[in-house]
Design an enzyme around this catalytic site. Sequence first.
Site, PDB file in Angstrom:
ATOM      1  N   TYR A 139       0.844  -1.203   0.000  1.00 33.19           N
ATOM      2  CA  TYR A 139       0.000   0.000   0.000  1.00 33.19           C
ATOM      3  C   TYR A 139       0.883   1.258   0.000  1.00 33.19           C
ATOM      4  O   TYR A 139       1.831   1.354   0.799  1.00 33.19           O
ATOM      5  CB  TYR A 139      -0.888  -0.043   1.243  1.00 33.19           C
ATOM      6  CG  TYR A 139      -1.697   1.203   1.462  1.00 33.19           C
ATOM      7  CD1 TYR A 139      -2.809   1.477   0.671  1.00 33.19           C
ATOM      8  CD2 TYR A 139      -1.348   2.115   2.453  1.00 33.19           C
ATOM      9  CE1 TYR A 139      -3.549   2.621   0.873  1.00 33.19           C
ATOM     10  CE2 TYR A 139      -2.087   3.265   2.658  1.00 33.19           C
ATOM     11  CZ  TYR A 139      -3.182   3.517   1.863  1.00 33.19           C
ATOM     12  OH  TYR A 139      -3.913   4.647   2.057  1.00 33.19           O
ATOM     13  N   ASP A 144       0.257  -7.301   6.345  1.00 32.75           N
ATOM     14  CA  ASP A 144      -0.911  -6.439   6.132  1.00 32.75           C
ATOM     15  C   ASP A 144      -1.966  -7.284   5.423  1.00 32.75           C
ATOM     16  O   ASP A 144      -1.802  -7.665   4.271  1.00 32.75           O
ATOM     17  CB  ASP A 144      -0.497  -5.222   5.274  1.00 32.75           C
ATOM     18  CG  ASP A 144      -1.637  -4.218   5.106  1.00 32.75           C
ATOM     19  OD1 ASP A 144      -2.818  -4.635   5.175  1.00 32.75           O
ATOM     20  OD2 ASP A 144      -1.358  -3.025   4.888  1.00 32.75           O
ATOM     21  N   LYS A 185     -11.462  -0.658   5.370  1.00 35.61           N
ATOM     22  CA  LYS A 185     -11.790  -1.413   4.161  1.00 35.61           C
ATOM     23  C   LYS A 185     -12.824  -2.515   4.457  1.00 35.61           C
ATOM     24  O   LYS A 185     -13.901  -2.194   4.895  1.00 35.61           O
ATOM     25  CB  LYS A 185     -10.500  -1.941   3.538  1.00 35.61           C
ATOM     26  CG  LYS A 185      -9.341  -0.911   3.513  1.00 35.61           C
ATOM     27  CD  LYS A 185      -9.642   0.310   2.662  1.00 35.61           C
ATOM     28  CE  LYS A 185      -8.655   1.457   2.883  1.00 35.61           C
ATOM     29  NZ  LYS A 185      -7.239   1.105   2.743  1.00 35.61           N
TER      30      LYS A 185
HETATM   31  C1  LIG Z   1      -6.003   1.632   3.184  1.00 42.66           C
HETATM   32  C2  LIG Z   1      -4.881   0.739   3.469  1.00 42.66           C
HETATM   33  C3  LIG Z   1      -3.961   1.022   4.478  1.00 42.66           C
HETATM   34  C4  LIG Z   1      -4.024   2.313   5.282  1.00 42.66           C
HETATM   35  O1  LIG Z   1      -5.158   2.353   6.073  1.00 42.66           O
HETATM   36  P1  LIG Z   1      -5.888   3.730   6.523  1.00 42.66           P
HETATM   37  O2  LIG Z   1      -7.025   3.243   7.328  1.00 42.66           O
HETATM   38  O3  LIG Z   1      -6.269   4.454   5.273  1.00 42.66           O
HETATM   39  O4  LIG Z   1      -4.882   4.488   7.311  1.00 42.66           O
HETATM   40  C5  LIG Z   1      -2.952   0.124   4.722  1.00 42.66           C
HETATM   41  N1  LIG Z   1      -2.827  -1.012   3.994  1.00 42.66           N
HETATM   42  C6  LIG Z   1      -3.686  -1.307   3.007  1.00 42.66           C
HETATM   43  C7  LIG Z   1      -3.493  -2.572   2.244  1.00 42.66           C
HETATM   44  C8  LIG Z   1      -4.731  -0.462   2.699  1.00 42.66           C
HETATM   45  O5  LIG Z   1      -5.571  -0.754   1.708  1.00 42.66           O
END
Ligand SMILES: *Cc1c(COP(=O)(O)O)cnc(C)c1O
Length: 381
Positions: free
Chosen positions: A98, A170, A195
């Site tokens: 990301y 992640d 998400k």
């Molecule tokens: C959106 C996202 C993040 C960051 O998250 P936020 O809630 O926007 O701070 C980190 N990793 C991935 C894979 C993401 O899609």
Amino acid sequence: MGFATDAIHAGQEPDPSTGAVAVPIYQSSTYVQEELGKHKGYEYSRTGNPTRAALERNMAVLEGGKAALAFASGMAATNAVMTLLKSGDHVVCSEGAYGGTPRLFNSILKNFGLDFTYVDTTNPANLINAIQPNTRMVFVESPTNPLMKITDLSAISAITRSRGLSLVVDNTFLSPFFQKPISLGADIVVHSTTKYLNGHSDGVGGVAVLAQEEDAARLKFIQNAAGAILGPFDSWLVLRGIKTLAVRMKQHETNAIAIAKYLVGQPKVKKVNYPGLEDHPQHALASRQMTGFGGMMSFDTGSLENARRFLNRVKLCSLGESLGGVETLICHPATMTHAYFSEEERQRLGISQGLVRLSVGIEDADDIVTDLEMGLSAIPG
Ligand SMILES: *Cc1c(COP(=O)(O)O)cnc(C)c1O
């Protein structure tokens, strides 16, 4: 218990004082103490809040960890995890993570003496070659954004375990419904709850799940000391979202498979990146490591001009950053999520000007296809 049952019940026993089935929003900063040194487990809401605690217990169960800690955003969760390290430590990170992750690492954490190397972790040999005497942590994202490349988490954790390194994954793109990194050897899982976990595009949040007691205790200390906590209302929204995670993820996947198949048959679409397609280079690994292929994909329209025509024509698919909500979201990585990278770097990563990313929602699949058809009709054949 099965996943759907845990999603609805874990950490969410009916409220003992009222019987409320939904965990109440404990919108309170502090808690009355019965006498000096005697309280009910809560003193101050940065340290602990009952609504946030319910979400943290729930996420620990869903990811199979010892504990979970909720933060104000996904980036706040990642930032807190990185402060488990100290100046002089080195981290190996997946290339294609990301965009906000390398931005945090390179533009902020580097100034505090942490050092980072980015490698294509889809080949575990690249990780071995990047390990230095001061390497302490490996940060992996799988599938990657937006090309949906898969890293073999068991192969990576075999390397990190044998060298005493901490493995952070992640898991935002799949959620624990489709992938459980701790069961594959990860030490820490991070999520942007913004998400799929929250799932309704109405809150920003993050969570870190810890497999080790020592990490859990240290990160709990950091969460309280640094203070980037998730508020009670946002914690409640994520808890509410997670209750339908199982049914939503199944529908995201069913729709995504239908849409990937449709796109593959379109002459104006050059290439479709979706791990559920048999021609995806790591389809076999994805089938082994994940229990489903998720709702994210990307495809190439051939040029920036074609991408622009397509994106300006679609209607149901909303043009916007973010992903994982019930509504279909579409974006242009080169100018949106990956604008932080130079064009040269994007080319090296394979993020072309014509690439479009799709977060397939849970609307009727036919309606999404009709909308994509409209978009494609704007591209000269
Ligand atoms: C959106 C996202 C993040 C960051 O998250 P936020 O809630 O926007 O701070 C980190 N990793 C991935 C894979 C993401 O899609």
